[in-house]
Design an enzyme around this catalytic site. Structure first.
Site, PDB file in Angstrom:
ATOM      1  N   CYS A 191     -17.086  18.922 -63.091  1.00 38.40           N
ATOM      2  CA  CYS A 191     -15.939  18.604 -63.936  1.00 38.40           C
ATOM      3  C   CYS A 191     -16.015  17.196 -64.486  1.00 38.40           C
ATOM      4  CB  CYS A 191     -14.625  18.712 -63.152  1.00 38.40           C
ATOM      5  SG  CYS A 191     -14.316  20.317 -62.453  1.00 38.40           S
ATOM      6  N   HIS A 206      -7.827  18.649 -61.692  1.00 38.44           N
ATOM      7  CA  HIS A 206      -8.179  19.954 -62.243  1.00 38.44           C
ATOM      8  C   HIS A 206      -7.685  21.018 -61.272  1.00 38.44           C
ATOM      9  CE1 HIS A 206     -10.173  23.388 -63.732  1.00 38.44           C
ATOM     10  NE2 HIS A 206     -11.210  23.359 -62.936  1.00 38.44           N
ATOM     11  N   HIS A 225      -6.923  25.091 -60.221  1.00 37.25           N
ATOM     12  CA  HIS A 225      -7.301  26.511 -60.307  1.00 37.25           C
ATOM     13  C   HIS A 225      -6.157  27.401 -59.842  1.00 37.25           C
ATOM     14  CE1 HIS A 225     -11.982  26.813 -60.105  1.00 37.25           C
ATOM     15  NE2 HIS A 225     -11.610  25.878 -60.939  1.00 37.25           N
ATOM     16  N   GLU A 259      14.331  20.631 -67.022  1.00 39.28           N
ATOM     17  CA  GLU A 259      14.383  19.270 -66.492  1.00 39.28           C
ATOM     18  C   GLU A 259      13.008  18.784 -66.033  1.00 39.28           C
ATOM     19  OE1 GLU A 259      16.827  17.264 -66.598  1.00 39.28           O
ATOM     20  OE2 GLU A 259      16.349  15.683 -65.157  1.00 39.28           O
ATOM     21  N   HIS A 299      -9.174  30.317 -66.078  1.00 36.34           N
ATOM     22  CA  HIS A 299      -9.872  29.310 -65.288  1.00 36.34           C
ATOM     23  C   HIS A 299      -8.865  28.363 -64.632  1.00 36.34           C
ATOM     24  CE1 HIS A 299     -13.249  25.983 -65.340  1.00 36.34           C
ATOM     25  NE2 HIS A 299     -12.390  25.788 -64.388  1.00 36.34           N
TER      26      HIS A 299
END
Lengths: 254, 254, 254, 254
Positions: free
Chosen positions: C92, C110, C112, C148, C223
């Site tokens: 990544c 990141h 998943h 909110e 993904h």
């Protein structure tokens, strides 16, 4: 397991600390699993002729070991009061006692989980002729079969096989099956209506237990379940999902 | 990884403590993730020619390191019994062995998760002509493609590439693909019917593994999955949700 | 925050231990929240001119502090390798770099999660004329307003306001809004298609970020999401539920 | 409980450490339960004439004891600033104060849970003639009955019975019922519309509390709930599921 003769003093001291801690630890686990959020749910353990009971109306994940009640199984005389004087005994105690007396239970869990409440509303069926009609005042049952998780449950509860020697305490567990429930068996759990106060549940629950001696638990509609364990909670969760997609709970066809 | 030659004694002592602790730690994690609630689920680790196995029928989040069984991979002779004499070996052991022998597995997880059971009931399809007909007695498969999480899985399981040298143990893993499954690949997992006793699953599971050498796991309907890992659990959860809103599991169109 | 001048040595030592531990702690939290189960997900922290990166393809809840990579933000030269030599840098990293260069990000997550994947499939809409047509190759967007939890997100990401001084690194963040997103604002997140390898996502993600400078994150279909935080995960979960009962995601009418 | 006279210094020191730690511990629990993910949610405790308040806009599971604000209940003068100078007081403080002044609350929790937001959108009904028309500007209510978990809630909140002596602080709690809500009672919670800034909620929330003196909480649509506890969160979750399968929330018929 059933009540045992009073052990020698040293053993009592060791066991006492152990079972107090175990009540706290299991209550925290009930909280984490969703069975005892808010101040709901509860449990007791019977060991060495002493009943270890979580206090009432307090967050179950925060009980101190010194605040577990120790009472006599018969009459609920307080043997050791909790360190915090303001605490009160669980209102579930007479209901826990039914499982001890009628099923030889050595521990009883009462769950307030979302799964138990949802299953009680959406995954039950009315009792009919094929059931031999209404028995013990029970008009609805939760019924499920063909799931591996059934094998974690016992006919009449884990300790029912020992209940024969408890018949003088009023139990009729001897009339039912004992041992593990099988994969292809059909579990039937009676569902009783809730009442404003827990003490009002006692006669209905006793009647339901006598009418359904094979059942390891009794569901209380819109309230929860007495005689819960994680396998049963799994089945409640699964049954609710199965009904949500229109599947039958019995038969194992899908 | 596959069985290795027996290491020197000091290493065994160190490794032994490590792998016992690891079994306990991973069992607790299986409990927390929902794969081993109640007394369900289980796991084993093969290391240094010794098989470390969780005891059977106990809460998996409460196993003591001293209560992990150490057995020989062939024949399951108990090398080191658990400290608690009353414990028994997992009934899953012959099923774990299939993964060790046929796929070179160095660790096998058996999951009872709600996701695995729901996916087995709602996210499977019948085997048809396009599949080359029914092979190994498998009449249903779980099938999914176009999900990044597939990349956490391996054709035939993580250790299948090592299975060639195990062919004398009865494995035919050499016939399948090896390495990581790709994003655009279609994962196919055979689904077998459950039986009252786990030992009765052995022949069906062996046949399914031989017929589907690429599959990293075998699902058992209304029971769970053998060869589980978290990526697969994710896919079961997702597949159940996708089917719940009517989405296709293969093709990646939506 | 953006890269700062290299601090004195003692500060580096202290900070180094702190940020290594923080990467491990946050990765464990990502695991617990469902954003990084299996071996998926990941994160990096940029501090003192050093990029702290979780290793690739390992369970994120089990990373040791000594196994966090320390690399240079430009070029990813390994300044301090992980203690375990076999570990590899996150695939990544080039995607994390886009957020650092174009948005001045000081940390990138990141995810998943099931919620991110489900939202990407069920809670997105095609880009149309009203959007000014397809820009940066983005054909779908996730869009939501009147919640909110939006107030926990920032236009272009938390550190975008600092991105002006990064323009020589290729960022055009200066073109977008900065500061907190408001309750009545409409969050628009570009959704790009997944590719077999993460490196193939770079050009598409760069184009999406340039075309949507206000977006704090980019979703990758089937993904997950780059630029995740818990507020965004909350919105993905909620959006999926809202679409599940047929509610509109924009307008705040219900 | 309501404000008490200032205790002697030593007690303050002990209590101070206790209540700071309690705020941190309960905030972490709110995070874990989903009521305070991201930087949302919050809480305060009133004790010994001092208000212990979680800082604003930070992850609630990571608050340090030294970073809890101690302020005066009237006027919010900072008695002890947080160790981290950059922290700011919760924007919820004026809303927390309403519960303290009008209901005698000794602690107030603000939840951002998915359940609270979903219930506010899918499990509410418009106020009609049978309600005596629109009061306090409240056009929608959340309403539920016949659930055991109701017994964990109190009319007007846990401390409302003490609110009489607070009438000089503007409360009109004296007009409502006190004590535990019963199984067969109907809980009615007013729902107000959200605003871009929390300070803009004050007048609407005050009016709603005055118009619904029995309500233990006020829901803010698409935002969350003020006066949350775990029993209420349970009811929000359950109500959302009940509405999802088309069940009525009042009457206990199913």
């Amino acid at each position: 397991m059933g009540p045992a003769p009073t052990p020698p003093v040293n053993d009592v001291v060791t066991a006492d600390a152990h079972y107090r801690a175990l009540v706290c630890e299991l209550c925290a686990q009930l909280y984490t699993s969703g069975a005892a959020t808010g101040t709901g749910g509860g449990m007791c353990i019977l060991e060495g002729g002493r009943l270890y009971v979580a206090p009432s109306g307090v967050p179950k994940e925060r009980i101190a070991s010194a605040d577990v009640f120790v009472v006599s199984p018969a009459g609920y005389e307080v043997i050791v009061p909790p360190a915090t004087a303001s605490l009160s005994l669980s209102a579930c105690l007479p209901l826990f006692s039914l499982a001890i007396e009628r099923r030889g239970a050595g521990a009883v869990v009462h769950s307030h989980s979302v799964a138990a409440v949802m299953a009680g509303m959406t995954a039950v069926r009315p009792v009919g002729e094929a059931d031999g009609g209404i028995r013990g005042g029970v008009t609805e049952v939760f019924e499920i079969s063909h799931l591996e998780m059934l094998k974690g449950l016992f006919w009449g509860g884990r300790d029912a096989a020992a209940a024969g020697r408890l018949s003088d305490a009023g139990g009729d567990g001897a009339g039912g099956r004992t041992g593990r429930i099988g994969y292809e068996d059909t579990l039937v759990i009676p569902v009783i209506r809730n009442t404003p106060f827990e003490r009002e549940l006692v006669s209905g629950m006793a009647a339901a237990m006598d009418a359904y001696p094979d059942a390891p638990a009794v569901m209380v509609k819109r309230h929860g379940v007495y005689g819960a364990n994680e396998c049963l909670e799994f089945l409640f969760d699964l049954a609710t999902r199965m009904r949500g997609v229109g599947m039958a709970l019995v038969g194992g066809d899908q």
